[in-house]
Design a protein around this motif. Structure first.
Motif, PDB file in Angstrom:
ATOM      1  N   ALA A 111      -3.637 -11.272   7.985  1.00  0.00           N
ATOM      2  CA  ALA A 111      -3.721 -10.148   7.056  1.00  0.00           C
ATOM      3  C   ALA A 111      -2.806  -9.041   7.561  1.00  0.00           C
ATOM      4  N   ALA A 112      -1.836  -8.662   6.749  1.00  0.00           N
ATOM      5  CA  ALA A 112      -0.874  -7.638   7.147  1.00  0.00           C
ATOM      6  C   ALA A 112      -1.564  -6.295   7.361  1.00  0.00           C
ATOM      7  N   LEU A 113      -0.928  -5.462   8.161  1.00  0.00           N
ATOM      8  CA  LEU A 113      -1.513  -4.168   8.511  1.00  0.00           C
ATOM      9  C   LEU A 113      -1.630  -3.241   7.313  1.00  0.00           C
ATOM     10  N   SER A 114      -0.624  -3.278   6.432  1.00  0.00           N
ATOM     11  CA  SER A 114      -0.599  -2.331   5.322  1.00  0.00           C
ATOM     12  C   SER A 114       0.293  -2.872   4.213  1.00  0.00           C
ATOM     13  N   LEU A 115       0.348  -2.130   3.116  1.00  0.00           N
ATOM     14  CA  LEU A 115       1.254  -2.436   2.015  1.00  0.00           C
ATOM     15  C   LEU A 115       2.322  -1.349   1.949  1.00  0.00           C
ATOM     16  N   ASP A 116       3.501  -1.721   1.452  1.00  0.00           N
ATOM     17  CA  ASP A 116       4.548  -0.712   1.323  1.00  0.00           C
ATOM     18  C   ASP A 116       4.398   0.046   0.006  1.00  0.00           C
ATOM     19  N   SER A 117       5.375   0.859  -0.331  1.00  0.00           N
ATOM     20  CA  SER A 117       5.260   1.751  -1.488  1.00  0.00           C
ATOM     21  C   SER A 117       5.202   1.017  -2.818  1.00  0.00           C
ATOM     22  N   VAL A 118       5.605  -0.258  -2.837  1.00  0.00           N
ATOM     23  CA  VAL A 118       5.532  -1.031  -4.083  1.00  0.00           C
ATOM     24  C   VAL A 118       4.486  -2.141  -3.997  1.00  0.00           C
ATOM     25  N   GLY A 119       3.612  -2.053  -2.994  1.00  0.00           N
ATOM     26  CA  GLY A 119       2.495  -2.982  -2.907  1.00  0.00           C
ATOM     27  C   GLY A 119       2.773  -4.286  -2.198  1.00  0.00           C
ATOM     28  N   ARG A 120       3.900  -4.383  -1.497  1.00  0.00           N
ATOM     29  CA  ARG A 120       4.184  -5.601  -0.739  1.00  0.00           C
ATOM     30  C   ARG A 120       3.629  -5.469   0.673  1.00  0.00           C
ATOM     31  N   PRO A 121       3.087  -6.557   1.233  1.00  0.00           N
ATOM     32  CA  PRO A 121       2.530  -6.462   2.588  1.00  0.00           C
ATOM     33  C   PRO A 121       3.606  -6.198   3.634  1.00  0.00           C
ATOM     34  N   ILE A 122       3.298  -5.307   4.555  1.00  0.00           N
ATOM     35  CA  ILE A 122       4.149  -5.067   5.719  1.00  0.00           C
ATOM     36  C   ILE A 122       3.628  -5.998   6.809  1.00  0.00           C
ATOM     37  N   PRO A 123       4.369  -7.047   7.144  1.00  0.00           N
ATOM     38  CA  PRO A 123       3.823  -8.127   7.976  1.00  0.00           C
ATOM     39  C   PRO A 123       3.684  -7.791   9.459  1.00  0.00           C
ATOM     40  N   VAL A 124       2.700  -6.968   9.746  1.00  0.00           N
ATOM     41  CA  VAL A 124       2.348  -6.650  11.129  1.00  0.00           C
ATOM     42  C   VAL A 124       0.963  -7.234  11.382  1.00  0.00           C
ATOM     43  N   ALA A 125       0.887  -8.210  12.274  1.00  0.00           N
ATOM     44  CA  ALA A 125      -0.414  -8.778  12.639  1.00  0.00           C
ATOM     45  C   ALA A 125      -1.218  -7.713  13.376  1.00  0.00           C
ATOM     46  N   ASN A 126      -2.542  -7.746  13.231  1.00  0.00           N
ATOM     47  CA  ASN A 126      -3.354  -6.667  13.788  1.00  0.00           C
ATOM     48  C   ASN A 126      -4.793  -7.122  13.975  1.00  0.00           C
TER      49      ASN A 126
END
Length: 299
Positions: A111-126
């Motif tokens: 599960a990515a850490l967050s979503l970017d400004s257009v709703g795409r996952p920012i792929p940072v494992a956490n």
């Protein structure tokens, strides 16, 4: 992942329990008890339990927007690029870890850490999913056929997979984040914010993960420590292996009672070290007693 995707559905379900109890006790309508909540969503949920159910389901579906997966080839490409950005001594150390662990060999999802400004996952494992492992009875979902052991193990695989592919670092524990799959811009952000970066382990997250594992193991076993279903034997074994790996690494750090801790690499060795601004004792430290109790009960 955004922790709200875990906390909010739990909070909404708790509201449902509270409202149900108010009704069962024969108390007046909520707006009579607390006029200040008039017009708030909770009053709608009080009048229309179906609206609350829909809200819970909507929030439970939010987690899917954070899901990312990488093939072995993609893992190799991303991780090698990240290693190339490190100082030579660190790159060589992690290359050795990868060679010895074979962490590249299986695809990975998290599960990515967050979503970017257009709703795409920012792929940072956490480590945020440790909260879900702690709060939810994933094993009971397996027992009633709503999930599978494979699905649960894949959710926690990133915690056990060696860094820089996953989060696990021997003699340190699970790092709070791994930015290897993200862009150089994200790498720079973490370089400027080490507190939330792949350089640290958070004690709170470790405790949540350990307690979550013991919860799932307990749900899979009977009072004698035998699997509740023979099909759960390998699942329980895998959970216990991950639990042992995590606890041993954290113990080896010598820093488990700290708020967070870090590491440095020198002379080809990884050395655990106290994070510069870490607080030794905080209120959450008392959860260590719960962790000890839970570990003592694992059969």
């Amino acid at each position: 992942m955004d922790i709200n995707a875990i906390w909010v559905p739990q909070a909404l379900e708790s509201i449902g329990v509270i409202l149900g109890t108010v009704h069962a006790l024969g108390l007046p309508p909520l707006e009579s008890l607390a006029p200040e909540v008039a017009g708030m969503p909770i009053t709608e949920y009080d009048r229309d339990p179906e609206a609350l159910r829909r809200a819970v389901e909507t929030w439970r579906g939010a987690a899917r927007h954070f899901e990312v997966a990488f093939t072995t080839a993609e893992i190799r490409s991303h991780v090698n690029a990240r290693l190339d950005s490190l100082p030579v001594n660190e790159r060589r150390y992690w290359e050795t870890v990868l060679h010895e662990s074979r962490a590249f060999w299986e695809p990975i999802r998290f599960a990515a850490l967050s979503l970017d400004s257009v709703g795409r996952p920012i792929p940072v494992a956490n480590t945020d999913p440790a909260t879900r492992l702690f709060l939810e009875d994933l094993t009971s979902d397996v027992l009633r056929g709503a999930s599978t052991t494979d699905r649960v193990l894949k959710e926690i695989d990133v915690f056990a997979r060696p860094y820089p592919v996953g989060l696990f670092v021997d003699r340190v524990g699970p790092l709070v984040a791994n930015d290897a799959y993200a862009t150089p811009a994200v790498w720079r952000m973490f370089r400027d914010d080490l507190y939330h970066s792949p350089r640290v382990v958070w004690g709170r997250e470790v405790n949540l993960f350990v307690l979550g594992l013991t919860n799932q193991i307990g749900a899979a076993q009977d009072a004698n420590g035998a699997p509740r279903d023979p099909s759960l034997a390998s699942y329980v074994r895998s959970l216990k292996e991950i639990l042992t790996q995590t606890v041993d690494a954290v113990e080896a750090s010598g820093l488990k009672h700290n708020e967070l801790w870090s590491y440095r690499i020198e002379g080809g060795r990884l050395v655990p070290l106290r994070y510069a601004t870490s607080t030794d004792i905080q209120l959450w430290n008392v959860t260590d007693l719960t962790v000890q109790f839970a570990l003592a009960g694992v059969k």
